[in-house]
Motif scaffolding. Structure first.
Motif, PDB file in Angstrom:
ATOM      1  N   SER A 179       0.827  -1.211   0.000  1.00  0.00           N
ATOM      2  CA  SER A 179       0.000   0.000   0.000  1.00  0.00           C
ATOM      3  C   SER A 179       0.857   1.255   0.000  1.00  0.00           C
ATOM      4  CB  SER A 179      -0.923   0.001   1.231  1.00  0.00           C
ATOM      5  OG  SER A 179      -1.812  -1.085   1.191  1.00  0.00           O
ATOM      6  N   LYS A 182       2.914   1.372  -4.175  1.00  0.00           N
ATOM      7  CA  LYS A 182       1.941   0.808  -5.114  1.00  0.00           C
ATOM      8  C   LYS A 182       2.513   0.527  -6.500  1.00  0.00           C
ATOM      9  CE  LYS A 182      -2.156   2.365  -2.683  1.00  0.00           C
ATOM     10  NZ  LYS A 182      -3.448   3.077  -2.725  1.00  0.00           N
ATOM     11  N   SER A 186       2.416  -3.945  -9.845  1.00  0.00           N
ATOM     12  CA  SER A 186       2.452  -4.434 -11.232  1.00  0.00           C
ATOM     13  C   SER A 186       3.521  -5.505 -11.438  1.00  0.00           C
ATOM     14  CB  SER A 186       2.684  -3.270 -12.194  1.00  0.00           C
ATOM     15  OG  SER A 186       3.913  -2.618 -11.911  1.00  0.00           O
ATOM     16  N   VAL A 205      -6.352  -0.757  -2.317  1.00  0.00           N
ATOM     17  CA  VAL A 205      -7.123  -0.604  -3.554  1.00  0.00           C
ATOM     18  C   VAL A 205      -7.859   0.729  -3.611  1.00  0.00           C
ATOM     19  CG1 VAL A 205      -8.900  -1.653  -5.022  1.00  0.00           C
ATOM     20  CG2 VAL A 205      -7.368  -3.116  -3.689  1.00  0.00           C
ATOM     21  N   LEU A 217     -14.447  -2.431  -7.478  1.00  0.00           N
ATOM     22  CA  LEU A 217     -13.033  -2.113  -7.340  1.00  0.00           C
ATOM     23  C   LEU A 217     -12.195  -3.380  -7.196  1.00  0.00           C
ATOM     24  CD1 LEU A 217     -12.912   0.933  -4.855  1.00  0.00           C
ATOM     25  CD2 LEU A 217     -12.335   0.942  -7.284  1.00  0.00           C
ATOM     26  N   GLN A 218     -12.704  -4.305  -6.402  1.00  0.00           N
ATOM     27  CA  GLN A 218     -11.971  -5.548  -6.162  1.00  0.00           C
ATOM     28  C   GLN A 218     -11.813  -6.352  -7.452  1.00  0.00           C
ATOM     29  OE1 GLN A 218     -13.661  -7.935  -2.998  1.00  0.00           O
ATOM     30  NE2 GLN A 218     -12.309  -9.671  -3.409  1.00  0.00           N
ATOM     31  N   GLU A 220     -11.949  -5.235 -10.553  1.00  0.00           N
ATOM     32  CA  GLU A 220     -11.073  -4.504 -11.480  1.00  0.00           C
ATOM     33  C   GLU A 220      -9.602  -4.678 -11.101  1.00  0.00           C
ATOM     34  OE1 GLU A 220     -12.630  -0.582 -11.159  1.00  0.00           O
ATOM     35  OE2 GLU A 220     -14.201  -0.890 -12.668  1.00  0.00           O
ATOM     36  N   PHE A 221      -9.323  -4.675  -9.807  1.00  0.00           N
ATOM     37  CA  PHE A 221      -7.950  -4.847  -9.334  1.00  0.00           C
ATOM     38  C   PHE A 221      -7.427  -6.238  -9.698  1.00  0.00           C
ATOM     39  CE2 PHE A 221      -4.666  -5.860  -6.245  1.00  0.00           C
ATOM     40  CZ  PHE A 221      -3.958  -4.682  -6.108  1.00  0.00           C
ATOM     41  N   SER A 222      -8.242  -7.278  -9.488  1.00  0.00           N
ATOM     42  CA  SER A 222      -7.833  -8.646  -9.818  1.00  0.00           C
ATOM     43  C   SER A 222      -7.553  -8.801 -11.304  1.00  0.00           C
ATOM     44  CB  SER A 222      -8.922  -9.642  -9.399  1.00  0.00           C
ATOM     45  OG  SER A 222      -8.976  -9.799  -8.009  1.00  0.00           O
ATOM     46  N   LYS A 224      -6.889  -6.368 -13.565  1.00  0.00           N
ATOM     47  CA  LYS A 224      -5.794  -5.506 -14.013  1.00  0.00           C
ATOM     48  C   LYS A 224      -4.436  -6.102 -13.672  1.00  0.00           C
ATOM     49  CE  LYS A 224      -3.828  -0.874 -13.429  1.00  0.00           C
ATOM     50  NZ  LYS A 224      -3.996   0.458 -12.789  1.00  0.00           N
ATOM     51  N   HIS A 225      -4.295  -6.658 -12.452  1.00  0.00           N
ATOM     52  CA  HIS A 225      -2.986  -7.100 -11.983  1.00  0.00           C
ATOM     53  C   HIS A 225      -2.808  -8.615 -12.055  1.00  0.00           C
ATOM     54  CE1 HIS A 225      -1.985  -3.060 -10.713  1.00  0.00           C
ATOM     55  NE2 HIS A 225      -3.130  -2.982 -10.057  1.00  0.00           N
TER      56      HIS A 225
END
Length: 323
Positions: A179, A182, A186, A205, A217-218, A220-222, A224-225
């Protein structure tokens, strides 16, 4: 206090904001065509014993400890060695063939006496994790419980992220370090598993106005990364890089206790060590963690349940999904 719902659970039932209105719920079959229902597109799943049974891997008669992986747990700092004890003991109890812990020197006697089945590798520091770690012996790494956020420890995490060729399990202080850095996200190994509680999720996040937005959000984070995010809580929510969302059906409020997340880290690391893929490990690990907690609460009460009890009842959880 109890909701009856037709044919399947509803997404809104999974969210904390609606807990006081839903309470417990039961699903009533009303005769809808099961094949037609199964054919409908959905990315949301409610994980039950049937699915846990389906993905569990029975052991071969001629197996040896090498067949079940060598896990590395990086955990603990001065005053927080219990986190390493819990995560490493859970890792062994969930089936890893070999478990090595990397800990500060201050934890050596603690680990050797409380958890004799674990191999111990000590850091050059007396109180924190500070050394770069050779990874050639291990097929999975679990990191975070009790490690703190010292600069030296942050650098260790950075190097591990860069050098690990296999998915990692990242929890607790390792999430807090991410956190604060950040740009490192990636570089996480693909299909790693992150296990934040709501506060850690917010720092990692971002904040959301409501539970539906937080789920967005969760996901999208999964995606994206390319990682799995296990947001801990009632009906723990696992989001996957393919967009699937898996809500858990086991667990109870007694598990809201210090060290419960450390136990989950150990279970997840053990399943990855045994070569479950990340999705199987995440879903099955969360289910078993909650089921062991349910057995513990039934035998001891929710109020007296502590993290060690979850480990003690893991055997019953495995037996339940094996029958």
């Amino acid at each position: 206090k109890h909701t009856l719902t037709f044919q399947s659970p509803k997404l809104a039932f999974m969210f904390p904001a609606n807990g006081n209105y839903v309470g417990d719920f039961s699903v009533l079959e009303i005769g809808l065509d099961e094949e037609f229902t199964a054919s409908l597109p959905s990315k949301n799943y409610f994980i039950t014993e049937e699915y846990a049974w389906f993905i569990r891997k029975p052991r071969n008669k001629f197996s040896h400890k090498g067949a079940f992986g060598h896990a590395l747990i990086v955990a603990g700092s001065y005053g927080k060695m219990g986190a390493c004890v819990l995560s490493s003991k859970a890792c062994l109890s969930a089936g890893a063939g070999l478990v090595t812990v990397h800990i500060p020197k201050c934890g050596y006697n603690i680990l050797q006496t409380t958890n004799p089945e674990v191999m111990v590798e000590t850091d050059s520091s007396e109180t924190i994790i500070s050394d770069n770690i050779k990874l050639d012996k291990y097929n999975v790494i679990g990191i975070g419980p009790g490690i703190g956020t010292e600069i030296e420890t942050q650098n260790v995490l950075k190097v591990l992220i860069q050098n690990s060729s296999a998915p990692m399990v990242i929890d607790a202080d390792a999430l807090n370090i991410l956190s604060e850095n950040k740009t490192w996200i990636s570089f996480l190994p693909k299909n790693s598993i992150l296990t934040p509680h709501p506060g850690e999720f917010k720092r990692l996040v971002g904040d959301a106005d409501n539970d539906f937005d937080r789920l967005k959000l969760q996901k999208e984070f999964s995606i994206k990364h390319d990682v799995y995010v296990i947001l801990k809580g009632a009906h723990t929510c696992t989001t996957c890089p393919d967009g699937d969302v898996c809500f858990n059906s086991t667990g109870n409020p007694g598990m809201a206790t210090a060290g419960s997340g450390d136990v989950l880290t150990g279970i997840l690391t053990a399943l990855l060590a045994q070569r479950y893929d990340s999705k199987q490990a995440a879903v099955l690990g969360v289910y078993l963690h909650g089921l062991a907690g349910d057995f513990a609460a039934k035998n001891l009460s929710e109020e007296s349940l502590i993290a060690q009890n979850i480990i003690e009842f893991l055997g019953q959880a495995f037996k339940k999904i094996s029958s």
